[in-house]
Write a protein that holds these residues in place. Structure first.
Motif, PDB file in Angstrom:
ATOM      1  N   GLU A 102       0.803  -1.217   0.000  1.00  9.05           N
ATOM      2  CA  GLU A 102       0.000   0.000   0.000  1.00  9.05           C
ATOM      3  C   GLU A 102       0.838   1.270   0.000  1.00  9.05           C
ATOM      4  O   GLU A 102       0.401   2.291  -0.521  1.00  9.05           O
ATOM      5  N   ARG A 103       2.020   1.249   0.588  1.00 10.60           N
ATOM      6  CA  ARG A 103       2.823   2.465   0.669  1.00 10.60           C
ATOM      7  C   ARG A 103       3.634   2.718  -0.590  1.00 10.60           C
ATOM      8  O   ARG A 103       4.314   3.741  -0.694  1.00 10.60           O
ATOM      9  N   LEU A 104       3.559   1.794  -1.527  1.00 15.39           N
ATOM     10  CA  LEU A 104       4.204   1.989  -2.825  1.00 15.39           C
ATOM     11  C   LEU A 104       3.170   2.456  -3.835  1.00 15.39           C
ATOM     12  O   LEU A 104       1.973   2.221  -3.685  1.00 15.39           O
ATOM     13  N   SER A 105       3.644   3.083  -4.874  1.00 17.80           N
ATOM     14  CA  SER A 105       2.749   3.471  -5.962  1.00 17.80           C
ATOM     15  C   SER A 105       2.392   2.229  -6.786  1.00 17.80           C
ATOM     16  O   SER A 105       3.031   1.169  -6.664  1.00 17.80           O
ATOM     17  N   ALA A 106       1.383   2.369  -7.630  1.00 17.82           N
ATOM     18  CA  ALA A 106       1.022   1.265  -8.524  1.00 17.82           C
ATOM     19  C   ALA A 106       2.193   0.903  -9.421  1.00 17.82           C
ATOM     20  O   ALA A 106       2.469  -0.278  -9.665  1.00 17.82           O
ATOM     21  N   LEU A 107       2.901   1.914  -9.910  1.00 13.54           N
ATOM     22  CA  LEU A 107       4.046   1.686 -10.788  1.00 13.54           C
ATOM     23  C   LEU A 107       5.127   0.881 -10.061  1.00 13.54           C
ATOM     24  O   LEU A 107       5.677  -0.084 -10.618  1.00 13.54           O
ATOM     25  N   ASP A 108       5.440   1.270  -8.820  1.00 10.90           N
ATOM     26  CA  ASP A 108       6.464   0.559  -8.064  1.00 10.90           C
ATOM     27  C   ASP A 108       6.026  -0.860  -7.719  1.00 10.90           C
ATOM     28  O   ASP A 108       6.848  -1.786  -7.697  1.00 10.90           O
ATOM     29  N   ASN A 109       4.731  -1.046  -7.438  1.00 11.31           N
ATOM     30  CA  ASN A 109       4.223  -2.400  -7.217  1.00 11.31           C
ATOM     31  C   ASN A 109       4.459  -3.270  -8.442  1.00 11.31           C
ATOM     32  O   ASN A 109       4.955  -4.402  -8.328  1.00 11.31           O
ATOM     33  N   LEU A 110       4.122  -2.756  -9.606  1.00  8.57           N
ATOM     34  CA  LEU A 110       4.269  -3.543 -10.828  1.00  8.57           C
ATOM     35  C   LEU A 110       5.741  -3.791 -11.156  1.00  8.57           C
ATOM     36  O   LEU A 110       6.090  -4.879 -11.650  1.00  8.57           O
ATOM     37  N   ARG A 111       6.603  -2.824 -10.885  1.00  6.89           N
ATOM     38  CA  ARG A 111       8.040  -3.033 -11.103  1.00  6.89           C
ATOM     39  C   ARG A 111       8.556  -4.166 -10.203  1.00  6.89           C
ATOM     40  O   ARG A 111       9.332  -5.027 -10.632  1.00  6.89           O
ATOM     41  N   TYR A 112       8.125  -4.136  -8.945  1.00  6.89           N
ATOM     42  CA  TYR A 112       8.562  -5.149  -7.977  1.00  6.89           C
ATOM     43  C   TYR A 112       8.112  -6.545  -8.422  1.00  6.89           C
ATOM     44  O   TYR A 112       8.913  -7.496  -8.456  1.00  6.89           O
ATOM     45  N   PHE A 113       6.813  -6.676  -8.768  1.00  6.04           N
ATOM     46  CA  PHE A 113       6.310  -7.985  -9.149  1.00  6.04           C
ATOM     47  C   PHE A 113       6.866  -8.437 -10.500  1.00  6.04           C
ATOM     48  O   PHE A 113       7.014  -9.638 -10.740  1.00  6.04           O
ATOM     49  N   ALA A 114       7.177  -7.517 -11.375  1.00  6.32           N
ATOM     50  CA  ALA A 114       7.806  -7.873 -12.652  1.00  6.32           C
ATOM     51  C   ALA A 114       9.152  -8.556 -12.408  1.00  6.32           C
ATOM     52  O   ALA A 114       9.506  -9.520 -13.094  1.00  6.32           O
ATOM     53  N   GLU A 115       9.894  -8.063 -11.415  1.00  5.10           N
ATOM     54  CA  GLU A 115      11.160  -8.705 -11.060  1.00  5.10           C
ATOM     55  C   GLU A 115      10.906 -10.100 -10.502  1.00  5.10           C
ATOM     56  O   GLU A 115      11.601 -11.064 -10.851  1.00  5.10           O
ATOM     57  N   LEU A 116       9.908 -10.224  -9.625  1.00  4.19           N
ATOM     58  CA  LEU A 116       9.595 -11.532  -9.042  1.00  4.19           C
ATOM     59  C   LEU A 116       9.172 -12.531 -10.113  1.00  4.19           C
ATOM     60  O   LEU A 116       9.505 -13.722 -10.033  1.00  4.19           O
ATOM     61  N   TYR A 117       8.408 -12.055 -11.101  1.00  7.77           N
ATOM     62  CA  TYR A 117       7.897 -12.944 -12.138  1.00  7.77           C
ATOM     63  C   TYR A 117       8.918 -13.206 -13.240  1.00  7.77           C
ATOM     64  O   TYR A 117       8.640 -13.941 -14.187  1.00  7.77           O
ATOM     65  N   GLY A 118      10.092 -12.593 -13.138  1.00  5.35           N
ATOM     66  CA  GLY A 118      11.137 -12.849 -14.116  1.00  5.35           C
ATOM     67  C   GLY A 118      10.910 -12.181 -15.456  1.00  5.35           C
ATOM     68  O   GLY A 118      11.403 -12.668 -16.488  1.00  5.35           O
ATOM     69  N   VAL A 119      10.181 -11.081 -15.467  1.00  5.58           N
ATOM     70  CA  VAL A 119      10.008 -10.335 -16.725  1.00  5.58           C
ATOM     71  C   VAL A 119      11.347  -9.670 -17.061  1.00  5.58           C
ATOM     72  O   VAL A 119      11.905  -8.951 -16.226  1.00  5.58           O
ATOM     73  N   PRO A 120      11.893  -9.899 -18.261  1.00  6.42           N
ATOM     74  CA  PRO A 120      13.188  -9.307 -18.618  1.00  6.42           C
ATOM     75  C   PRO A 120      13.183  -7.793 -18.445  1.00  6.42           C
ATOM     76  O   PRO A 120      12.196  -7.121 -18.765  1.00  6.42           O
ATOM     77  N   ALA A 121      14.290  -7.243 -17.933  1.00  6.06           N
ATOM     78  CA  ALA A 121      14.371  -5.810 -17.631  1.00  6.06           C
ATOM     79  C   ALA A 121      14.068  -4.949 -18.851  1.00  6.06           C
ATOM     80  O   ALA A 121      13.421  -3.901 -18.744  1.00  6.06           O
ATOM     81  N   ARG A 122      14.519  -5.371 -20.036  1.00  5.85           N
ATOM     82  CA  ARG A 122      14.316  -4.569 -21.245  1.00  5.85           C
ATOM     83  C   ARG A 122      12.850  -4.512 -21.670  1.00  5.85           C
ATOM     84  O   ARG A 122      12.460  -3.648 -22.457  1.00  5.85           O
ATOM     85  N   GLU A 123      12.023  -5.448 -21.128  1.00  3.72           N
ATOM     86  CA  GLU A 123      10.606  -5.487 -21.511  1.00  3.72           C
ATOM     87  C   GLU A 123       9.691  -4.878 -20.449  1.00  3.72           C
ATOM     88  O   GLU A 123       8.512  -4.645 -20.710  1.00  3.72           O
ATOM     89  N   GLN A 124      10.222  -4.653 -19.258  1.00  2.00           N
ATOM     90  CA  GLN A 124       9.362  -4.249 -18.146  1.00  2.00           C
ATOM     91  C   GLN A 124       8.643  -2.930 -18.396  1.00  2.00           C
ATOM     92  O   GLN A 124       7.436  -2.823 -18.171  1.00  2.00           O
ATOM     93  N   LYS A 125       9.358  -1.925 -18.865  1.00  2.00           N
ATOM     94  CA  LYS A 125       8.756  -0.607 -19.038  1.00  2.00           C
ATOM     95  C   LYS A 125       7.593  -0.668 -20.026  1.00  2.00           C
ATOM     96  O   LYS A 125       6.503  -0.130 -19.769  1.00  2.00           O
ATOM     97  N   ARG A 126       7.811  -1.333 -21.159  1.00  2.00           N
ATOM     98  CA  ARG A 126       6.753  -1.442 -22.167  1.00  2.00           C
ATOM     99  C   ARG A 126       5.576  -2.252 -21.636  1.00  2.00           C
ATOM    100  O   ARG A 126       4.413  -1.869 -21.789  1.00  2.00           O
ATOM    101  N   ARG A 127       5.874  -3.386 -20.979  1.00  2.00           N
ATOM    102  CA  ARG A 127       4.815  -4.257 -20.494  1.00  2.00           C
ATOM    103  C   ARG A 127       3.970  -3.563 -19.428  1.00  2.00           C
ATOM    104  O   ARG A 127       2.735  -3.642 -19.443  1.00  2.00           O
ATOM    105  N   ILE A 128       4.608  -2.872 -18.499  1.00  2.00           N
ATOM    106  CA  ILE A 128       3.875  -2.173 -17.434  1.00  2.00           C
ATOM    107  C   ILE A 128       3.008  -1.074 -18.019  1.00  2.00           C
ATOM    108  O   ILE A 128       1.850  -0.891 -17.614  1.00  2.00           O
ATOM    109  N   ALA A 129       3.535  -0.327 -18.987  1.00  2.00           N
ATOM    110  CA  ALA A 129       2.754   0.741 -19.616  1.00  2.00           C
ATOM    111  C   ALA A 129       1.524   0.172 -20.319  1.00  2.00           C
ATOM    112  O   ALA A 129       0.417   0.741 -20.231  1.00  2.00           O
ATOM    113  N   GLU A 130       1.685  -0.966 -20.998  1.00  2.00           N
ATOM    114  CA  GLU A 130       0.558  -1.606 -21.686  1.00  2.00           C
ATOM    115  C   GLU A 130      -0.525  -2.022 -20.687  1.00  2.00           C
ATOM    116  O   GLU A 130      -1.724  -1.808 -20.922  1.00  2.00           O
TER     117      GLU A 130
END
Length: 331
Positions: A102-130
């Motif tokens: 709750e104390r993180l923004s939605a963007l930071d939540n998605l960045r954190y879980f993207a790392e946990l789920y193994g989403v490649p770093a080069r794809e994270q920004k595009r995937r989160i924006a989509e």
């Protein structure tokens, strides 16, 4: 059509020991042999009362519980023997407020879980924006989640579950506790998932939601599938009926039992809606039971009385009631 989900004879039994001097083992059969197939890209609904086995079934399909018996496959991979392959292909979204920081923004939540789920770093920004655009949170992604409404949190839950582009997503009562406007937005999000090819297995207590969204629906009760078909096919379970709805205040249990014994009455049930009870009486279409019902409710304060055609919810009540009476259900 190739199946995304397959279950054969799926069972889950819980065993517990009670007593010390004379220990006794008890068994609870939560799921009693579920057979199920869901096609790729299908939006499939799993309906049932509390304790029917819905969540247990989902947890066996998404590898969180080991089946006591039977087999299940996701995209062709066995949920017990090929757990890693299954988890790469599924997402799981549950109703409620858990699972976000709750104390993180939605963007930071998605960045954190993207790392946990193994989403490649080069794809994270595009995937989160989509995903932020898909769940209509773009423009609000820098705000802390603690300031989000429940509907916004649920949409963020869905975005989190889609980060790794799963082929199958399980939505376990995603609209629970959500206001009508937010629920409509959630339904649009869920419908869009299926439209883009994601297989969706949805559990819900809201019949209108299931009727609007699902290609097919299974009704589960007492750990078994009691009926399976399209919403239109399930509504046939209530064909030949008339539904009488009465707003009431304090319907005694004895009066309800009396109503169920009236000639022509198929089912009678009371639902609490805020300060008002809504008495629903299903009867044969060619029998007008209104006068007899009102006579039996003499002394009970009544509000609006309406007669209408059956809905999916009425068919669902008929199926569950038939199960309680151990009657066969044919759809």
């Amino acid at each position: 059509m190739e199946n995304a989900i397959e279950a054969e004879g799926l069972r889950r039994t819980y065993r517990s020991r009670t007593g010390w001097l004379r220990p006794r083992t008890t068994e609870v059969h939560a799921v009693r042999g579920v057979d199920l197939t869901v096609g790729r890209g299908e939006l499939f609904g799993l309906l049932g009362p509390n304790g029917a086995g819905k969540t247990t079934t989902i947890k066996m399909l998404n590898t969180l519980l080991i089946p006591s018996a039977g087999r299940a496959r996701i995209c062709g991979f066995d949920v017990e023997r090929q757990t890693r392959e299954v988890r790469r292909r599924i997402g799981y979204v549950f109703g409620g407020d858990r699972g976000l920081y709750e104390r993180l923004s939605a963007l930071d939540n998605l960045r954190y879980f993207a790392e946990l789920y193994g989403v490649p770093a080069r794809e994270q920004k595009r995937r989160i924006a989509e995903l932020l655009e898909q769940v209509r949170l773009n423009g609000r992604e820098h705000e802390r989640v603690e300031g989000y409404s429940r509907g916004m949190r649920q949409r963020l839950h869905i975005a989190r579950g889609l980060l790794h582009a799963p082929e199958v997503i399980f939505l376990d009562e995603p609209s629970i506790g959500v206001d009508p406007v937010a629920a409509r937005e959630l339904r649009a999000t869920v419908a869009n998932l299926a439209a883009t090819g994601t297989t969706v297995l949805l559990t819900t207590h809201y019949m209108a939601e299931a009727d609007e969204l699902c290609d097919r629906i299974a009704v589960i009760a007492d750990g078994e599938i009691q009926a399976l078909g399209t919403p239109a096919e399930l509504r046939h379970r209530a064909d030949g009926r008339r539904v009488l709805e009465i707003e009431a205040y304090g319907v005694p249990a004895a009066a309800l039992e009396d109503l169920q014994n009236l000639p022509g009455v198929r089912e009678a049930a009371v639902e609490e809606r805020g300060q008002v009870q809504v008495l629903t009486v299903q009867s044969d279409a060619d029998v007008d039971v209104q006068q007899d019902v009102l006579r039996r409710l003499d002394g009970v304060r009544l509000g609006r009385v309406t007669s209408r055609e059956p809905t999916l919810e009425d068919a669902y009540v008929a199926i569950i009631s038939a199960t309680a009476k151990k009657e066969p259900v044919i759809v």
